[in-house]
Design a protein around this motif. Structure first.
Motif, PDB file in Angstrom:
ATOM      1  N   LEU A  50     -15.947  22.757  -9.882  1.00  0.00           N
ATOM      2  CA  LEU A  50     -15.373  21.577  -9.240  1.00  0.00           C
ATOM      3  C   LEU A  50     -15.858  20.308  -9.935  1.00  0.00           C
ATOM      4  CD1 LEU A  50     -15.475  22.479  -5.432  1.00  0.00           C
ATOM      5  CD2 LEU A  50     -13.468  22.312  -6.909  1.00  0.00           C
ATOM      6  N   THR A  51     -17.148  20.279 -10.271  1.00  0.00           N
ATOM      7  CA  THR A  51     -17.672  19.135 -11.022  1.00  0.00           C
ATOM      8  C   THR A  51     -17.056  19.074 -12.411  1.00  0.00           C
ATOM      9  OG1 THR A  51     -19.771  19.408  -9.830  1.00  0.00           O
ATOM     10  CG2 THR A  51     -19.782  17.964 -11.763  1.00  0.00           C
ATOM     11  N   TRP A  52     -16.913  20.223 -13.061  1.00  0.00           N
ATOM     12  CA  TRP A  52     -16.284  20.313 -14.376  1.00  0.00           C
ATOM     13  C   TRP A  52     -14.863  19.762 -14.333  1.00  0.00           C
ATOM     14  CZ3 TRP A  52     -12.032  23.148 -16.113  1.00  0.00           C
ATOM     15  CH2 TRP A  52     -11.929  23.344 -17.499  1.00  0.00           C
ATOM     16  N   ALA A  53     -14.075  20.147 -13.320  1.00  0.00           N
ATOM     17  CA  ALA A  53     -12.692  19.672 -13.196  1.00  0.00           C
ATOM     18  C   ALA A  53     -12.650  18.172 -12.919  1.00  0.00           C
ATOM     19  CB  ALA A  53     -11.979  20.437 -12.082  1.00  0.00           C
ATOM     20  N   CYS A  79     -21.651  21.754 -17.134  1.00  0.00           N
ATOM     21  CA  CYS A  79     -20.995  22.421 -16.001  1.00  0.00           C
ATOM     22  C   CYS A  79     -20.146  23.590 -16.473  1.00  0.00           C
ATOM     23  CB  CYS A  79     -20.133  21.415 -15.234  1.00  0.00           C
ATOM     24  SG  CYS A  79     -21.076  20.215 -14.280  1.00  0.00           S
ATOM     25  N   GLY A  80     -19.467  23.431 -17.608  1.00  0.00           N
ATOM     26  CA  GLY A  80     -18.686  24.546 -18.143  1.00  0.00           C
ATOM     27  C   GLY A  80     -19.556  25.723 -18.520  1.00  0.00           C
ATOM     28  N   CYS A  81     -20.717  25.441 -19.117  1.00  0.00           N
ATOM     29  CA  CYS A  81     -21.662  26.501 -19.484  1.00  0.00           C
ATOM     30  C   CYS A  81     -22.187  27.221 -18.245  1.00  0.00           C
ATOM     31  CB  CYS A  81     -22.808  25.892 -20.288  1.00  0.00           C
ATOM     32  SG  CYS A  81     -24.198  27.013 -20.559  1.00  0.00           S
ATOM     33  N   ILE A  82     -22.634  26.453 -17.257  1.00  0.00           N
ATOM     34  CA  ILE A  82     -23.189  27.055 -16.033  1.00  0.00           C
ATOM     35  C   ILE A  82     -22.116  27.862 -15.309  1.00  0.00           C
ATOM     36  CG2 ILE A  82     -24.175  26.542 -13.771  1.00  0.00           C
ATOM     37  CD1 ILE A  82     -25.520  24.101 -15.046  1.00  0.00           C
ATOM     38  N   GLY A  83     -20.893  27.337 -15.260  1.00  0.00           N
ATOM     39  CA  GLY A  83     -19.815  28.057 -14.597  1.00  0.00           C
ATOM     40  C   GLY A  83     -19.527  29.395 -15.247  1.00  0.00           C
ATOM     41  N   GLN A  84     -19.540  29.439 -16.583  1.00  0.00           N
ATOM     42  CA  GLN A  84     -19.315  30.701 -17.275  1.00  0.00           C
ATOM     43  C   GLN A  84     -20.418  31.716 -16.966  1.00  0.00           C
ATOM     44  OE1 GLN A  84     -18.094  30.668 -21.460  1.00  0.00           O
ATOM     45  NE2 GLN A  84     -17.599  28.491 -21.275  1.00  0.00           N
ATOM     46  N   TYR A 131     -19.737  46.946 -24.592  1.00  0.00           N
ATOM     47  CA  TYR A 131     -19.829  45.514 -24.862  1.00  0.00           C
ATOM     48  C   TYR A 131     -19.790  44.764 -23.532  1.00  0.00           C
ATOM     49  CZ  TYR A 131     -19.356  41.395 -27.843  1.00  0.00           C
ATOM     50  OH  TYR A 131     -19.574  40.218 -28.511  1.00  0.00           O
ATOM     51  N   THR A 132     -20.693  43.814 -23.329  1.00  0.00           N
ATOM     52  CA  THR A 132     -20.890  43.193 -22.024  1.00  0.00           C
ATOM     53  C   THR A 132     -20.355  41.767 -21.993  1.00  0.00           C
ATOM     54  OG1 THR A 132     -23.080  42.334 -22.601  1.00  0.00           O
ATOM     55  CG2 THR A 132     -22.968  44.578 -21.690  1.00  0.00           C
ATOM     56  N   GLY A 133     -20.252  41.233 -20.779  1.00  0.00           N
ATOM     57  CA  GLY A 133     -19.818  39.865 -20.585  1.00  0.00           C
ATOM     58  C   GLY A 133     -20.721  38.839 -21.252  1.00  0.00           C
ATOM     59  N   PRO A 134     -22.055  38.933 -21.081  1.00  0.00           N
ATOM     60  CA  PRO A 134     -22.937  37.980 -21.766  1.00  0.00           C
ATOM     61  C   PRO A 134     -22.777  38.000 -23.286  1.00  0.00           C
ATOM     62  CG  PRO A 134     -24.136  39.090 -20.024  1.00  0.00           C
ATOM     63  CD  PRO A 134     -22.794  39.749 -20.102  1.00  0.00           C
ATOM     64  N   GLN A 135     -22.583  39.182 -23.874  1.00  0.00           N
ATOM     65  CA  GLN A 135     -22.336  39.244 -25.316  1.00  0.00           C
ATOM     66  C   GLN A 135     -21.039  38.533 -25.680  1.00  0.00           C
ATOM     67  OE1 GLN A 135     -23.012  43.708 -25.224  1.00  0.00           O
ATOM     68  NE2 GLN A 135     -23.663  43.301 -27.323  1.00  0.00           N
ATOM     69  N   MET A 136     -19.991  38.745 -24.866  1.00  0.00           N
ATOM     70  CA  MET A 136     -18.716  38.081 -25.110  1.00  0.00           C
ATOM     71  C   MET A 136     -18.860  36.566 -24.984  1.00  0.00           C
ATOM     72  SD  MET A 136     -15.445  38.081 -25.729  1.00  0.00           S
ATOM     73  CE  MET A 136     -14.801  39.726 -25.421  1.00  0.00           C
ATOM     74  N   MET A 137     -19.573  36.129 -23.976  1.00  0.00           N
ATOM     75  CA  MET A 137     -19.781  34.689 -23.774  1.00  0.00           C
ATOM     76  C   MET A 137     -20.479  34.077 -24.979  1.00  0.00           C
ATOM     77  SD  MET A 137     -21.886  32.797 -20.715  1.00  0.00           S
ATOM     78  CE  MET A 137     -22.233  31.024 -20.789  1.00  0.00           C
ATOM     79  N   MET A 138     -21.528  34.732 -25.464  1.00  0.00           N
ATOM     80  CA  MET A 138     -22.278  34.226 -26.606  1.00  0.00           C
ATOM     81  C   MET A 138     -21.416  34.232 -27.866  1.00  0.00           C
ATOM     82  SD  MET A 138     -25.995  35.562 -28.037  1.00  0.00           S
ATOM     83  CE  MET A 138     -25.456  37.277 -27.890  1.00  0.00           C
ATOM     84  N   ALA A 139     -20.750  35.346 -28.145  1.00  0.00           N
ATOM     85  CA  ALA A 139     -19.969  35.463 -29.375  1.00  0.00           C
ATOM     86  C   ALA A 139     -18.767  34.531 -29.371  1.00  0.00           C
ATOM     87  CB  ALA A 139     -19.517  36.915 -29.557  1.00  0.00           C
ATOM     88  N   ASN A 140     -18.035  34.513 -28.267  1.00  0.00           N
ATOM     89  CA  ASN A 140     -16.828  33.698 -28.194  1.00  0.00           C
ATOM     90  C   ASN A 140     -17.142  32.222 -28.403  1.00  0.00           C
ATOM     91  OD1 ASN A 140     -14.155  32.842 -27.647  1.00  0.00           O
ATOM     92  ND2 ASN A 140     -14.630  32.618 -25.486  1.00  0.00           N
ATOM     93  N   ASN A 141     -18.177  31.731 -27.736  1.00  0.00           N
ATOM     94  CA  ASN A 141     -18.495  30.312 -27.819  1.00  0.00           C
ATOM     95  C   ASN A 141     -19.107  29.939 -29.167  1.00  0.00           C
ATOM     96  OD1 ASN A 141     -17.960  28.904 -25.090  1.00  0.00           O
ATOM     97  ND2 ASN A 141     -18.950  30.814 -24.488  1.00  0.00           N
ATOM     98  N   ILE A 174     -18.665  20.529 -28.162  1.00  0.00           N
ATOM     99  CA  ILE A 174     -19.899  20.287 -27.407  1.00  0.00           C
ATOM    100  C   ILE A 174     -20.063  21.342 -26.319  1.00  0.00           C
ATOM    101  CG2 ILE A 174     -21.131  18.668 -25.921  1.00  0.00           C
ATOM    102  CD1 ILE A 174     -21.052  17.786 -28.795  1.00  0.00           C
ATOM    103  N   GLN A 175     -18.985  21.623 -25.578  1.00  0.00           N
ATOM    104  CA  GLN A 175     -19.069  22.629 -24.516  1.00  0.00           C
ATOM    105  C   GLN A 175     -19.362  24.012 -25.086  1.00  0.00           C
ATOM    106  OE1 GLN A 175     -16.332  23.162 -20.853  1.00  0.00           O
ATOM    107  NE2 GLN A 175     -15.525  24.599 -22.353  1.00  0.00           N
ATOM    108  N   SER A 176     -18.724  24.368 -26.203  1.00  0.00           N
ATOM    109  CA  SER A 176     -18.937  25.691 -26.795  1.00  0.00           C
ATOM    110  C   SER A 176     -20.373  25.868 -27.265  1.00  0.00           C
ATOM    111  CB  SER A 176     -17.970  25.905 -27.960  1.00  0.00           C
ATOM    112  OG  SER A 176     -16.634  25.908 -27.520  1.00  0.00           O
ATOM    113  N   LEU A 177     -20.972  24.821 -27.817  1.00  0.00           N
ATOM    114  CA  LEU A 177     -22.370  24.911 -28.253  1.00  0.00           C
ATOM    115  C   LEU A 177     -23.300  25.153 -27.070  1.00  0.00           C
ATOM    116  CD1 LEU A 177     -22.490  22.066 -30.930  1.00  0.00           C
ATOM    117  CD2 LEU A 177     -22.690  24.521 -31.349  1.00  0.00           C
ATOM    118  N   PHE A 178     -23.089  24.420 -25.986  1.00  0.00           N
ATOM    119  CA  PHE A 178     -23.905  24.640 -24.783  1.00  0.00           C
ATOM    120  C   PHE A 178     -23.691  26.049 -24.245  1.00  0.00           C
ATOM    121  CE2 PHE A 178     -24.487  20.071 -24.714  1.00  0.00           C
ATOM    122  CZ  PHE A 178     -25.695  19.893 -24.062  1.00  0.00           C
TER     123      PHE A 178
END
Length: 417
Positions: free
Chosen positions: A73-76, A330-335, A259-269, A107-111
């Motif tokens: 909500l803060t991100w939006a 906020c985008g990082c924390i939400g993911q 392959y896990t969600g945290p790995q996907m989050m790290m690799a994708n970003n 910037i968001q992808s780096l975080f």
């Protein structure tokens, strides 16, 4: 007599927008399902795709849900603020708006890449090695495709906000099922249950009704150009890239287990950061090319390119740094909360939270930025979220039925032993 070839059964997709690890059938589970169905003949293998998963406690649930709501909500709010605020406005100057979407995405992808790395380390059980971001060469091409489509989607979405209001943007982004289904039907030749087509029809009709009865003259004059058709075209391209991203992610999770969600989050970003960072470095040269002239890059970001233009904007308006960094954090924390919810609870819960979060995002936009909706627009909103709500409810019943079938299978195996 020749043996007749049996027709391949129609493969139907899961109803949920998000798919948790519990939704993916492991090879051992397939063998178990085949053995039990062969012995009893009463349970179909397709009903065994979701194993029973012991969920965490209420406190963890509340923390995850609150984390998703608060962060997104803060991100939006910050997203709409960045795209509609005239920074530096005064009685003698109307100010200027932040119009550097690739810089913001970088910037968001780096975080988020750093957050994904930390999440991967903390979620790894003690005594076990931290899983690699890219465990094999074979997974690299689809990961690059996800990063590339993700990097392309954001600029089209932000460009659309220059021609449509934020509520229309939210409603259209709520129907991610449409591009996902379109890609699966056209590229993968898959079919869906009838109710999914009805849901897509309701959501599409809702967005159309809302857009055709847009009567917010105040915001058309001050927040966007009013070129609604062009804005919807840009948003449609954004949704297609989103659909390709989601479809490719599903393929990665199903093909490269575990392959896990945290790995996907790290690799994708991280890969997205590399792609968008390369664009920012090359943007001064791209502005002067024929492609840059065709896209109007000079008018959008200046002759110096997007990176220099964004840094110059933030130097002139340092107060915008707070919104940019807040948006990225906020985008990082939400993911992190989304992937934690997927790994801890069922994906049905996440779909429910996502639907309600989008509704609250729209309400927040109306309250915080003074949008006024006509009765027909509220009807369009009802069609969109009504369709999504029905889809989520059916998905929940399907998941519960599959979990109950799995419990019966385990009970039958226990008696047989």
């Amino acid at each position: 007599m020749a043996r007749a070839k049996q027709p391949t059964p129609v493969r139907r997709e899961l109803s949920s927008e998000y798919v948790s690890k519990a939704d993916r059938k492991a090879p051992s589970e397939e063998k178990e399902a085949a053995a039990v169905s062969g012995a009893s003949g009463s349970i179909e293998p397709s009903s065994l795709a979701v194993p029973v998963k012991k969920e965490a406690g209420v406190v963890t649930l509340l923390i995850d849900v609150a984390g998703i709501y608060i962060s997104f909500l803060t991100w939006a709010y910050l997203q709409e603020k960045l795209t509609t605020t005239n920074y530096g406005a005064s009685p003698v100057s109307k100010g200027e708006r932040f119009k550097f979407p690739v810089f913001l995405l970088t910037i968001q992808s780096l975080f988020a890449a750093l957050g994904g790395k930390l999440f991967t380390v903390l979620s790894t059980p003690k005594g076990q090695p931290v899983p690699a971001m890219i465990p094999s060469r074979a997974i690299l091409p689809p990961l690059l495709l996800v990063a590339f489509t993700n990097a392309l989607a954001a600029p089209f979405g932000y460009a659309a906000l220059g021609h449509i209001d934020y509520i229309t943007y939210i409603l259209a982004k709520s129907c991610k099922l449409l591009p996902v289904m379109f890609l699966h039907i056209t590229l993968f030749r898959k079919r869906y249950p009838l109710y999914k087509y009805l849901v897509v029809a309701a959501v599409t009709a809702g967005v159309a009704v809302f857009t055709l009865h847009s009567g917010s003259k105040k915001h058309k004059a001050s927040s966007h150009s009013g070129q609604t058709s062009w804005g919807l075209l840009l948003l449609g391209i954004n949704l297609l890239f989103d659909g390709l991203t989601n479809s490719t992610q599903d393929y990665i999770f199903q093909t490269f287990q575990p392959y896990t969600g945290p790995q996907m989050m790290m690799a994708n970003n991280l890969l997205s950061s590399i792609i968008t960072g390369a664009y920012l470095v090359l943007s001064p040269w791209l502005v002067k090319t024929g492609l840059g002239e065709w896209f109007g890059m000079a008018q959008a970001t200046g002759q110096e390119g997007e990176l220099a233009g964004a840094l110059a904007f933030l130097a002139r308006h340092p107060e915008a740094w707070r919104d940019v960094l807040g948006f990225a954090i906020c985008g990082c924390i939400g993911q992190v909360f989304i992937f934690h919810t997927l790994s801890t609870f069922s994906s049905v819960l996440l779909v429910t939270v996502t639907v309600t979060r989008k509704m609250f995002t729209m309400i927040l936009s109306v309250v915080a930025f003074g949008h006024r909706l006509s009765q027909m627009q509220w009807l369009g909103v009802g069609l969109v979220f009504g369709g999504i709500g029905v889809e989520a409810g059916i998905a929940r019943r399907e998941k519960l039925a599959k979990e109950e079938a799995k419990r019966k299978v385990k009970a039958a195996l226990g008696k047989a032993q």
